[in-house]
Design a protein around this motif. Structure first.
Motif, PDB file in Angstrom:
ATOM      1  N   GLU B 129      33.445 -10.280 -88.519  1.00  0.00           N
ATOM      2  CA  GLU B 129      33.820  -8.878 -88.719  1.00  0.00           C
ATOM      3  C   GLU B 129      35.342  -8.704 -88.603  1.00  0.00           C
ATOM      4  N   LYS B 130      35.942  -9.505 -87.744  1.00  0.00           N
ATOM      5  CA  LYS B 130      37.402  -9.446 -87.595  1.00  0.00           C
ATOM      6  C   LYS B 130      38.084  -9.986 -88.857  1.00  0.00           C
ATOM      7  N   ILE B 131      37.505 -11.065 -89.404  1.00  0.00           N
ATOM      8  CA  ILE B 131      38.050 -11.616 -90.653  1.00  0.00           C
ATOM      9  C   ILE B 131      37.934 -10.582 -91.773  1.00  0.00           C
ATOM     10  N   SER B 132      36.770  -9.937 -91.821  1.00  0.00           N
ATOM     11  CA  SER B 132      36.555  -8.932 -92.870  1.00  0.00           C
ATOM     12  C   SER B 132      37.560  -7.798 -92.764  1.00  0.00           C
ATOM     13  N   ALA B 133      37.873  -7.398 -91.539  1.00  0.00           N
ATOM     14  CA  ALA B 133      38.833  -6.297 -91.354  1.00  0.00           C
ATOM     15  C   ALA B 133      40.182  -6.665 -91.966  1.00  0.00           C
ATOM     16  N   ALA B 134      40.653  -7.888 -91.673  1.00  0.00           N
ATOM     17  CA  ALA B 134      41.947  -8.315 -92.212  1.00  0.00           C
ATOM     18  C   ALA B 134      41.898  -8.409 -93.729  1.00  0.00           C
ATOM     19  N   MET B 135      40.787  -8.956 -94.244  1.00  0.00           N
ATOM     20  CA  MET B 135      40.696  -9.132 -95.698  1.00  0.00           C
ATOM     21  C   MET B 135      40.529  -7.785 -96.407  1.00  0.00           C
TER      22      MET B 135
END
Lengths: 441, 469
Positions: B129-135
Motif C-alpha cells: 500500500e505504501k508502494i502504491s501511494a508513491a506510484m
C-alpha cells in the motif's frame, strides 16, 4: 574486515539473480568549541551493512547497524520482504562486475588520525583558541577512520580504508556591529590544519567584517569567489548538471550537450581520484574502478558521471561523504564527484582583483549554493569587499547577489592560481561577469 | 562473533542504568544514557518506475558524562553490555574540555513510557500500500509532455527512545512520522521549473489514506507547468506578503535560531539582551511549541528527557524569552524548555527548535491582497539561512505573484528575501486568520539535522527582494 558478516551475506546471495553487501566500520573523534571554550569531546564507534538484491526484475534493499548477532540476517530478511513487494524495475542494469583497478590506490590513510586521542584533539583546538584574538562562538575538529568492504554475487570483493579530517571554525567580535569570520578545513589528515594560521585568519576576518556597511541600491558587477565559497557553488550547479541520474531523468540542462560548449574556453574540469582527497579511491562504493576523467575540456562538455543504476558506471557510485564518516552503510549509493578539479590559471588572487573594473569579492555567503535544476542563485552576502578599478574600496553586508552559475561559467573573467581542496572539489579563486548586487532602499 | 545481548530501546533499562552508575562511579556529577532505534521505510517512484524502495534500521546508544561543567560523549551502534560500558568509559574520559566550575544541571526526574498517538500505525500497513501511494502520486503527474520528471514519494520513520539519567528519570517513548510528496519538473525545452505538494506530520498512515493523492500529484504537475510562463521576479526593497510557509521560514530563520539558549550564552545572538524589548509590531506573537498535536516537529520529550513545552518568544511585539537545554537553562538561571535535541544517538545535543510559528491575525487573504497597492506574494519556500549575529536572514521562495493595485498581476520565478529581522517584523502590518504549519528539517550551522515545522499566517511586511536570473 568483518569476515563473519560478509560470509553470511555471501551465502545468502545464492538465492538471488544478483546481490550486493556493503559493510562499513568507523571510529569518529570530535572536539567542539562553544563560546571560546572546549565544551565537549566525543568518541563514536559504528558498524553497519546495506544488502541489495535483484530477482526476476524485482529489487530489494535494507540497511542495519550491526548491533547484534542477528543484525545481518535481519537485514537480509527485511530486504527479501522488500523484494517480494517490489514491482518490476525494467531499468535495473546490474551491480558492478569484477575489474582491474585503473589507478593506483591513492594514499588516503593517515595513521596519525587513527591513533589520535582526546587529549591531542583538545590541544589542537586549544591552539586555535590561543591564536585567535576574538571570540570563537562555534567550531569543531572531527577526525575519522573508516574501513569499508563491497562484496557482490558477480565476484566483486573490494575493501577500502580512509581517514578524514574536517574542521569548521567561526569567529566573532563583540559590540553593536559584530563582525564574523569563518574557516573550513578538509583533508585526509591533520597535517595541513595549521591552528596558528586558522586562529589569526579568524581574527582578521571577524575584525574586517565588523567594518562592513549595508549595501544600498543595485549594481551589475563581476563576482569574485575564493575557493571556500566557489566549491559548493560549483558542486550544486555543475555537479548537478553532470550527474548521470539527472541526465537520465531529464533534470539536467546539459542532458543533450555532450560535445557542445557549456563553459568558457578557458575552463578545464576533471574528476581526479588519483590525488589524496577525502573521496579518492581506486574502486567506488559499489566496487567499480575509478579513473581520472575529463568532464569539461576547453569549455566543451566531455561526459557525465554515472553509477551502476545509470549503467556504464564511471565509478562514481558513492555512499561515503567527504565531511561525515558516520552513516556510510545507511546511504544508498548516489552519484558524486570524487574530486572535481578546476585547472588553475596563472594569476594570483591579488592580480585577479587588480584586473576587475567593478566587482565584489565574496568573503562569505549565508550559504553558498545554486539551484541544482536551473543554476539560479540569489544569496545573502554576509561579508563582501567591493572592487572599483582594481582596488578594494569597501566592505558590505546584508545584500543579495544574484546570478546563474551555469551562465557564470560561460562568463569567466579570470582563474586564479591558488587551488584548494574543499570536500569533493578542488578549485582556485575565480571571477565571473554578469551578476547583480541588490541592497536596501 | 560471540553471543550478544539483543535488546530494543524500551527494554534497555538495566544496561542503561548500569552505564549511568558506571559513569557516576568514574566521577560524573551527572550522567545520562540514551538508547534509540530508528526504522525507516522509503519509497520513491520516478517517471512511472520504482526508483527507491528501502527499509532501514539503525540503533545504538549515547552516553553523556557531565564533570566539572563539561560534557564527554561516548556512542556506539551496539546494544551489547560490554560495548555500552566502553562507551560510558569513553564519555568520562572525554570530559576534558574547559569546565564551568560550580554549574549544576537541573534535570527532570520523570518516569513515563509512551506510545505514539497515531490512528493507523505504519507497522500495521502492508508495504504494497505504501508502494502504491508513491506510484499513485507519480502517475497523477502524467498530464502533459512538458512534465519531464515526476517523483512520487512516501517516507515513514518509527523511532523508539529510552533515557535513564542519574537524577532518577526512566523514560521511553515512540515517535512516528509520515510524509508524502509529489515533485514535478516541467520543461519547455529552454528552461525548467519545479513545484511540489504533499502532507507531513507526526500522525500515522492516516495522512495517506485521508489524502487525495490524485489531486496532490496533478497540482504539482499543473503548477510546475504554470511556472514555465513566470517572469523574472523584481529586485529591491518592497512590500512582501509571505505565505504561511515563508512566514514560518521567517519565524524560524529570522528570530528562532537567535532565540536558542546556546547562542545567548555565547553572546552570538542579536537578541542576547532583548527580553522586554520591542522587536516587532504589536500584531506579532511568536512561539516554539513542541506539543502541537500531529505537527512534524512535535516531541513528548527532548533528547535529555525534559518534557516538551510551549515557549512564547514574542508577545504582541515584545520579546519574552529563549529556548533551553539543560546546560543553557542552568547557565541563564531558567527552567529547561525541552529543546535539547540531537539528530540521532550518534550526534550531540544542542538547543533546537520544534514547531516555530507566528500567531494569527484578523485579515482574510483576499482582503490582504486587495489592500496592497504594489508588492509580491510568496508561494512556497525552498530553504533559508539564519544570521543570529547580524540579525538578518535569507529566505528562498519557490515562486510568487506580482501584486499591482490590489490585483494579482502575473507569476514570478524563484526569488530570495533578506533584510534586518527586527525592521521587517516592525514593518508587519497585517496577518491573516489561519495559521498553517509546514514540516521539514533544520540544520544547525551546517549539519545536525532535526525534524521541525514552522509556519504562521499570511503576513505583510517590507523587505529586500532579489529575483534570480
Amino acid at each position: 574486515m568483518r569476515d563473519y558478516e560478509a560470509d553470511i551475506a555471501l551465502q545468502a546471495m545464492d538465492r538471488y539473480d544478483q546481490a550486493e553487501a556493503f559493510i562499513s566500520e568507523t571510529v569518529v573523534n570530535t572536539v567542539y568549541i562553544d563560546g571560546t571554550r572546549i565544551s565537549n569531546i566525543e568518541t563514536k564507534r559504528e558498524a553497519g551493512m546495506m544488502f541489495r538484491m535483484a530477482k526476476d526484475g524485482r529489487l530489494g534493499k535494507s540497511s542495519v547497524s550491526l548491533n547484534s548477532d542477528d543484525a545481518v540476517r535481519n537485514c537480509i530478511e527485511t530486504a527479501d520482504t522488500v523484494l517480494s513487494f517490489s514491482p518490476e524495475t525494467p531499468s535495473f542494469k546490474g551491480y558492478a562486475v569484477p575489474a582491474q583497478a585503473k589507478i593506483a590506490c591513492p594514499d588516503v590513510w593517515d595513521k596519525k588520525v587513527v591513533e589520535i586521542t582526546a587529549d591531542d584533539l583538545r590541544d589542537l583546538a586549544r591552539r586555535v583558541i590561543e591564536n585567535c584574538t576574538v571570540d570563537i562562538p562555534r567550531a569543531q575538529i572531527r577526525v575519522s577512520a573508516t574501513e569499508s568492504r563491497t562484496v557482490n554475487s558477480n565476484g566483486v570483493d573490494v575493501s577500502h580504508r580512509s581517514t578524514l579530517a574536517y574542521g569548521h571554525f567561526t569567529s566573532m567580535t563583540r559590540g553593536d556591529h559584530a563582525g564574523e569570520g569563518m574557516e573550513l578545513y578538509h583533508g585526509i589528515g591533520l597535517d595541513g590544519l595549521d591552528p596558528v594560521r586558522i586562529g589569526r585568519s579568524l581574527s582578521e576576518k571577524a575584525v574586517g567584517s565588523s567594518n562592513s556597511k549595508e549595501f544600498e541600491g543595485s549594481r551589475s558587477l563581476t563576482m569574485i569567489l575564493p575557493p571556500d565559497q566557489l566549491g559548493d557553488m560549483l558542486t550544486s550547479s555543475v555537479g548537478s548538471a553532470i550527474n548521470g541520474e539527472n541526465v537520465k531523468y531529464g533534470r539536467s540542462l546539459w542532458k543533450d550537450s555532450i560535445g557542445k560548449e557549456v563553459a568558457s574556453p578557458c575552463i578545464d574540469i576533471c574528476d581526479d581520484p588519483t590525488v589524496a582527497a577525502p573521496l579518492s579511491c581506486a574502486f567506488d562504493d559499489e566496487g567499480t574502478p575509478t579513473e581520472r576523467r575529463t568532464i569539461i575540456g576547453k569549455g566543451i562538455l566531455g561526459g557525465f558521471l554515472r553509477d551502476t543504476f545509470c549503467g556504464d558506471s564511471t565509478g562514481n557510485g558513492m555512499r561515503r561523504s567527504s565531511v561525515e564518516a558516520q552513516g556510510a552503510y545507511d546511504r544508498t549509493p548516489t552519484i558524486k564527484p570524487l574530486n572535481l578539479t578546476v585547472r588553475p590559471g596563472s594569476k594570483s588572487p591579488e592580480e585577479l582583483i587588480a584586473e576587475t573594473d567593478e566587482g565584489i569579492l565574496v568573503e562569505r555567503f549565508a550559504w553558498p549554493e545554486a539551484d541544482g535544476l536551473t543554476g539560479r542563485f540569489g544569496l545573502n552576502v554576509r561579508c563582501g569587499h567591493l572592487v572599483h578599478k582594481g582596488e578594494i574600496v569597501g566592505t558590505v553586508s546584508n545584500a543579495l547577489l544574484m546570478g546563474n552559475m551555469l551562465e557564470c561559467i560561460r562568463n569567466v573573467a579570470c582563474i586564479g592560481n591558488d587551488p584548494v581542496q574543499m570536500g569533493v572539489v578542488t578549485v582556485p579563486t575565480m571571477s565571473f561577469e554578469g551578476t547583480e548586487l541588490v541592497g536596501g532602499n | 562473533m560471540k553471543a550478544a545481548t539483543v535488546m530494543v530501546a524500551e527494554q534497555a533499562h538495566d544496561e542503561l542504568s548500569a552505564a549511568v552508575q558506571r559513569m557516576r562511579d568514574l566521577g560524573a556529577g551527572f550522567s545520562d544514557a540514551r538508547s534509540q532505534t530508528v526504522r525507516t521505510t522509503g519509497v520513491s517512484s520516478m517517471n512511472g518506475e520504482l526508483r527507491q524502495l528501502t527499509e532501514k534500521s539503525t540503533g545504538g546508544v549515547c552516553l553523556r558524562a557531565w564533570i566539572g561543567g563539561r560534557w564527554g560523549y561516548g556512542t556506539a551502534t551496539s546494544f551489547e553490555r560490554k560495548d555500552i560500558m566502553t562507551a560510558a568509559e569513553d564519555a568520562v574520559r572525554n570530559a576534558r574540555g574547559d569546565g564551568i566550575p560550580g554549574l549544576e544541571l537541573e534535570p527532570a526526574s520523570v518516569r513515563k513510557h509512551l506510545r505514539a498517538d497515531v490512528r493507523i500505525h505504519p507497522d500495521t500497513v502492508e508495504l504494497s500500500e505504501k508502494i502504491s501511494a508513491a506510484m499513485d502520486l507519480d502517475r497523477a503527474q502524467t498530464i502533459d509532455e512538458r512534465i519531464v520528471n515526476s517523483v512520487g514519494s512516501y517516507a515513514e520513520e518509527v523511532k523508539t527512545n529510552h533515557i535513564v539519567n542519574s537524577a532518577g528519570s526512566d523514560i521511553s517513548w515512540e515517535e512516528v512520522r509520515t510524509i508524502c510528496r509529489a515533485v514535478s519538473v516541467a520543461s519547455d525545452g529552454g528552461h525548467m521549473e519545479q513545484y511540489y505538494e504533499g502532507p507531513d506530520s507526526t500522525r500515522g498512515f492516516e495522512i495517506v489514506r485521508d489524502a487525495d493523492l490524485e489531486s496532490i500529484g496533478r497540482t504539482a504537475a499543473t503548477e510546475a507547468i504554470a511556472t514555465l510562463s513566470a517572469e523574472r521576479a523584481p529586485s529591491g526593497h518592497m512590500t512582501v506578503i509571505s505565505d504561511p510557509m515563508v512566514s514560518g521560514l521567517l519565524a524560524h530563520e529570522a528570530m528562532g535560531h537567535a532565540s536558542e539558549g546556546d547562542e545567548i550564552t555565547k553572546h552570538r545572538s542579536f537578541l542576547s539582551d532583548a527580553v522586554g524589548r520591542k522587536v516587532a509590531s504589536d500584531i506579532i506573537s511568536m512561539y516554539d511549541n513542541g506539543t502541537v498535536p500531529g505537527a512534524h516537529g512535535s516531541i513528548p520529550f527532548d533528547d535529555e528527557g525534559t518534557p516538551s513545552s510551549c515557549t512564547k518568544i514574542i508577545d504582541h511585539g515584545t520579546y519574552t524569552g529563549y529556548m533551553h537545554s539543560l546546560e543553557t537553562a542552568s547557565r541563564l538561571g531558567c527552567r529547561p524548555t525541552g529543546n535539547g535535541r540531537a539528530e540521532n544517538f550518534g550526534k550531540r545535543v544542542w538547543v533546537r527548535m520544534t514547531n516555530t510559528y507566528f500567531g494569527p491575525g484578523e485579515w482574510d487573504k483576499d482582503e490582504l491582497v486587495s489592500e496592497t497597492r504594489d508588492g509580491i506574494l510568496c508561494d512556497k519556500m525552498v530553504n533559508g539561512m539564519e544570521d543570529p549575529v547580524g540579525g538578518c536572514f535569507e529566505a528562498k521562495c519557490l515562486r510568487g505573484y506580482r501584486i499591482r493595485d490590489g490585483e494579482i498581476a502575473g507569476m514570478v520565478q524563484s526569488f530570495t528575501l533578506t533584510g534586518k529581522s527586527v525592521e521587517i517584523l516592525c514593518s508587519a502590518d497585517a496577518l491573516t486568520k489561519e495559521v498553517i504549519l509546514d514540516g521539514g528539517m533544520c540544520g544547525k550551522g551546517i549539519e545536525d539535522w532535526v525534524r521541525v515545522s514552522s509556519g504562521g499566517p499570511y503576513m505583510r511586511a517590507k523587505m529586500i527582494v532579489g529575483g534570480g536570473q
